[in-house]
Enzyme design. Structure first.
Site, PDB file in Angstrom:
ATOM      1  N   LYS A  59       0.882  -1.165   0.000  1.00 38.88           N
ATOM      2  CA  LYS A  59       0.000   0.000   0.000  1.00 38.88           C
ATOM      3  C   LYS A  59       0.914   1.207   0.000  1.00 38.88           C
ATOM      4  CE  LYS A  59      -2.977   2.821   2.831  1.00 38.88           C
ATOM      5  NZ  LYS A  59      -3.898   2.959   3.959  1.00 38.88           N
ATOM      6  N   GLY A  66      -8.297   8.684   9.131  1.00 43.36           N
ATOM      7  CA  GLY A  66      -8.694   8.759  10.536  1.00 43.36           C
ATOM      8  C   GLY A  66      -9.746   9.817  10.847  1.00 43.36           C
ATOM      9  N   ASN A  93      -9.230   1.411   8.874  1.00 48.39           N
ATOM     10  CA  ASN A  93      -8.558   1.030  10.106  1.00 48.39           C
ATOM     11  C   ASN A  93      -9.250   1.685  11.304  1.00 48.39           C
ATOM     12  OD1 ASN A  93      -6.817   0.551  12.274  1.00 48.39           O
ATOM     13  ND2 ASN A  93      -4.987   1.071  11.179  1.00 48.39           N
ATOM     14  N   THR A  94      -9.161   3.023  11.374  1.00 52.94           N
ATOM     15  CA  THR A  94      -9.659   3.742  12.549  1.00 52.94           C
ATOM     16  C   THR A  94     -11.145   3.508  12.810  1.00 52.94           C
ATOM     17  OG1 THR A  94      -8.017   5.423  12.033  1.00 52.94           O
ATOM     18  CG2 THR A  94      -9.673   6.014  13.664  1.00 52.94           C
TER      19      THR A  94
END
Lengths: 257, 68
Positions: free
Chosen positions: A98, A159, A207-208
């Protein structure tokens, strides 16, 4: 036939890719990964803390069989990103990366010039490159021309949980690109993931949104369902939007008429 | 004779002519869990035994950590 998707030589069934950062602890992360049904998991490459002995290894907590996707997060130049990708390949023994080249510390928006430059180098070295990029269709085209295996435009800053701030650009990228388009970053809750899939994203990476939720395991399950529902809605074909009503019940045969 | 190198950004003294394997053993680091770069070039695991470090080398030892 199973609804699979491929990047390079890899084929996956799950359309949710998850991260390993910011979880409260490893056991919670592991449970969330299992609940998410994800097959691909991102990891970061950092200097080993030489003063810390016998620390628990992240890898021991990632469910067996998941494919590692090393990132080049926090690299601010193409050169740093290329070096980090090479170290990630050495660590993970896979050629997926990535690719992130960050241009601004506050927004973490990509430096798209550096990104294209790094992508060209890594593609030449045999990497399967998944670039984290802006929601700009022209940059997406440059990355595709550079040989990237997928395009990963952001929904919103990393995020931030702001959701998809520019769904129209994302749709243009999805309609134009010949490689898979994954929405990466910005997802805040399940509906955001569903919207990304309804737009035609091949998959969603987050993710977050999971790790930072009050209950990461439950949110991981919600994201699994949202991605699946969004994908099915995309395949089913939504109805066109209309300004006025179109009755669902017959307008004839009413009593007293 | 000790030699000075830069290890993960910090100046360190190491025994002269130590190999990458030697360094990892010296640090108590398991080779399977890390990747090593010397002067901006990755040293693959099959070369740990043979690769001797030199004075002034810049060494990076990295591992996977959580990230998105």
């Amino acid at each position: 036939m199973a609804d699979t998707w491929s990047i390079g030589k890899y084929t996956f069934t799950s359309r949710l890719l998850v991260g390993t950062g910011k979880f409260p602890d490893f056991p919670t992360m592991q449970k969330a990964h299992v609940a998410s049904g994800a097959e691909v998991v991102t990891v970061a490459v950092r200097r080993l803390d030489l003063s810390a002995k016998g620390e628990a290894s992240l890898l021991e907590w990632i469910p067996k069989g998941m494919t590692l996707l090393p990132n080049t997060a926090a690299c601010f130049t193409a050169d740093e990103a290329v070096r980090t990708a090479r170290l990630g390949r050495e660590l993970g023994m896979g050629d997926l990366v990535k690719l992130e080249v960050i241009g601004d510390p506050r927004t973490l928006f990509p430096d798209v010039v550096g990104l294209v430059e790094a992508a060209k180098v890594l593609v030449k070295e045999g990497f399967t490159v998944l670039p984290y990029t802006n929601d700009d269709p022209v940059t997406a085209k440059r990355l595709e021309d550079a040989g990237c295996a997928a395009i990963m435009p952001l929904g919103a800053p990393i995020g931030s949980g702001l959701g998809l701030r520019n769904p129209y650009n994302l749709r243009i990228i999805m309609e134009t690109a010949k490689v898979p388009v994954l929405v990466d970053a910005g997802v805040g809750t399940a509906s955001d993931a569903a919207i990304a899939m309804e737009l035609g994203a091949v998959a969603v990476l987050m993710n977050t949104a999971i790790a930072g939720a009050k209950d990461p395991v439950l949110m991981a399950a919600a994201m699994r369902d949202a991605v699946s529902a969004g994908r099915q809605a995309f395949l089913a074909g939504r109805i066109p939007m209309k300004l006025h009503a179109a009755a669902s019940s017959p307008l004839t045969g009413l009593i007293g008429s | 004779m000790p030699m000075q190198v830069r290890l993960n950004g910090e100046v360190r003294e190491l025994p002269d002519g130590i190999t990458v394997s030697g360094l990892l053993a010296h640090l108590g680091v398991k080779a399977q869990r890390v990747a090593v770069e010397v002067n901006e070039t990755v040293v693959t695991k099959d070369r740990y035994e043979a690769h001797r470090l030199g004075a002034g080398d810049s060494i990076e030892i990295v591992a996977f950590v959580g990230g998105g």
